[in-house]
Scaffold this active site. Structure first.
Site, PDB file in Angstrom:
ATOM      1  N   ARG A 223       0.860  -1.187   0.000  1.00 19.69           N
ATOM      2  CA  ARG A 223       0.000   0.000   0.000  1.00 19.69           C
ATOM      3  C   ARG A 223       0.899   1.240   0.000  1.00 19.69           C
ATOM      4  O   ARG A 223       1.974   1.246   0.624  1.00 19.69           O
ATOM      5  CB  ARG A 223      -0.891   0.024   1.243  1.00 19.69           C
ATOM      6  CG  ARG A 223      -2.056  -0.955   1.172  1.00 19.69           C
ATOM      7  CD  ARG A 223      -3.102  -0.564   0.128  1.00 19.69           C
ATOM      8  NE  ARG A 223      -4.267  -1.412   0.103  1.00 19.69           N
ATOM      9  CZ  ARG A 223      -4.487  -2.398  -0.769  1.00 19.69           C
ATOM     10  NH1 ARG A 223      -3.585  -2.692  -1.685  1.00 19.69           N
ATOM     11  NH2 ARG A 223      -5.599  -3.097  -0.730  1.00 19.69           N
ATOM     12  N   HIS A 271      -1.562   0.610  -9.850  1.00 18.38           N
ATOM     13  CA  HIS A 271      -2.205  -0.379  -8.959  1.00 18.38           C
ATOM     14  C   HIS A 271      -2.794  -1.542  -9.779  1.00 18.38           C
ATOM     15  O   HIS A 271      -3.993  -1.827  -9.699  1.00 18.38           O
ATOM     16  CB  HIS A 271      -3.301   0.299  -8.118  1.00 18.38           C
ATOM     17  CG  HIS A 271      -3.656  -0.468  -6.866  1.00 18.38           C
ATOM     18  ND1 HIS A 271      -4.023   0.129  -5.690  1.00 18.38           N
ATOM     19  CD2 HIS A 271      -3.702  -1.801  -6.616  1.00 18.38           C
ATOM     20  CE1 HIS A 271      -4.289  -0.786  -4.776  1.00 18.38           C
ATOM     21  NE2 HIS A 271      -4.097  -1.979  -5.319  1.00 18.38           N
TER      22      HIS A 271
HETATM   23  C1  GLV Z   1      -5.570  -5.055  -4.070  1.00 22.84           C
HETATM   24  O1  GLV Z   1      -4.896  -4.119  -3.845  1.00 22.84           O
HETATM   25  C2  GLV Z   1      -6.241  -5.871  -3.083  1.00 22.84           C
HETATM   26  O2  GLV Z   1      -6.259  -5.504  -1.890  1.00 22.84           O
HETATM   27  O3  GLV Z   1      -6.792  -6.919  -3.465  1.00 22.84           O
END
Ligand code: GLV
Length: 308
Positions: A223, A271
């Site tokens: 993160r 992401h």
């Molecule tokens: C992606 O970032 C997830 O948490 O699945």
């Protein structure tokens, strides 16, 4: 009893996948759902905070992904609902493949060749070999273990780091803050797959970077809040770190004025390291829906205290 899907990115693939498993499931979709007192189960990704107070009978809130930080951050999260997450074997495999691709890109410095190509320059360069590179993985949950095992199969020398002691994983796992420095000293490529918790916020900071060997490389697929950006930029510009690949950010999309965008030694991806595949997790969601209905113990239950 009904299930609501809350996903600003779209609900259609989720409805299809759940209906494949159980055509009789009563599925509603936010924000067009009425009679919210009938809803006991919510499947969500980045829901608008505060909405759960409109669901008086909610028993379980399931994240649509592996992470639950987006849920736990809601100041009005109902105290009495169970929180679950998804454990998707494909998600872990996708993550392992993505991390492998990033490490190979780094070892062969493919970005530099791309730049030379645009300048029509033919200039061979030395490269690092897999057998000589020590990869350290922060986070030894389902995803971290899969990443470790795929990298080991490829020939990397892999170790792990976890908050608590882990045995029988088939690699050296350092644990806790006392073993963190030894782990870092033995890591050329640091891969973070940790969940976001109070303890992991800002963990990739100066104190961490300075304990890595010179020219170490950082990969963050955990993160964004885990990286102290100013420290990362400083350690790269001073030449202690050779660069970083970042897939997650404190603010997503990454703001256009972020200095990370144009940094020559930083790779940015939006992401996409691994994205939950509705088809491979639908059965797990339906199973939890019925367990919830019958008051049974839920799969992949999250500890609010631990944050994962
Ligand atoms: C992606 O970032 C997830 O948490 O699945």
């Amino acid at each position: 009893m009904a299930l609501v899907i809350i996903n600003p990115k779209g609900v259609a693939p989720w409805i299809d996948a759940l209906k494949q498993v159980d055509p009789n499931l009563d599925i509603r979709t936010f924000p067009n759902d009425s009679n919210r007192e009938e809803i006991h189960f919510a499947l969500t990704w980045r829901h608008p905070y505060g909405i759960f107070k409109d669901y008086p009978n909610l028993k379980c809130i399931s994240s649509m992904g592996a992470g639950v930080d987006h849920l736990l951050r809601d100041p009005e999260l109902p105290d009495d609902a169970f929180i679950t997450r998804l454990v998707d074997p494909y998600l872990a495999k996708d993550m392992a493949e993505f991390v492998l691709a990033l490490i190979m890109n780094h070892l062969r410095d493919l970005n530099a060749f791309k730049i030379k190509q645009t300048q029509v320059i033919w200039k061979p360069a030395d490269y690092l070999r897999i057998k000589d590179v020590k990869v350290g993985i922060m986070g030894m949950g389902a995803i971290g273990r899969q990443v470790a095992s795929e990298l080991q199969k490829t020939g990397f020398n892999v170790s792990g780091w976890a908050r608590t002691e882990k045995r029988g994983i088939g690699l050296t796992v350092y644990s806790g803050l006392t073993e963190f420095p030894t782990f870092l000293n033995n890591t050329d490529v640091l891969v973070c797959v940790l969940p976001l918790t109070e303890a992991t916020k800002g963990i990739l900071n100066k104190d961490c970077f300075k304990q890595l060997p010179k020219n170490a490389f950082i990969i963050n697929v955990g993160r964004g809040e885990q990286v102290v950006e100013a420290d990362l930029l400083q350690y790269i510009s001073e030449g202690h770190l050779s660069g970083a690949s970042l897939d997650v950010f404190t603010e997503e999309p990454l703001p256009i004025d972020s200095p990370l965008w144009k940094h020559p030694r930083i790779n940015i991806t939006p992401h996409i390291a691994s994205i939950t595949n509705p088809e491979s997790v639908a059965a797990q969601i339906v199973e939890n829906y019925y367990r919830c209905k019958e008051g049974k113990v839920l799969l992949n239950l999250v500890s609010r205290e631990k944050g994962y």
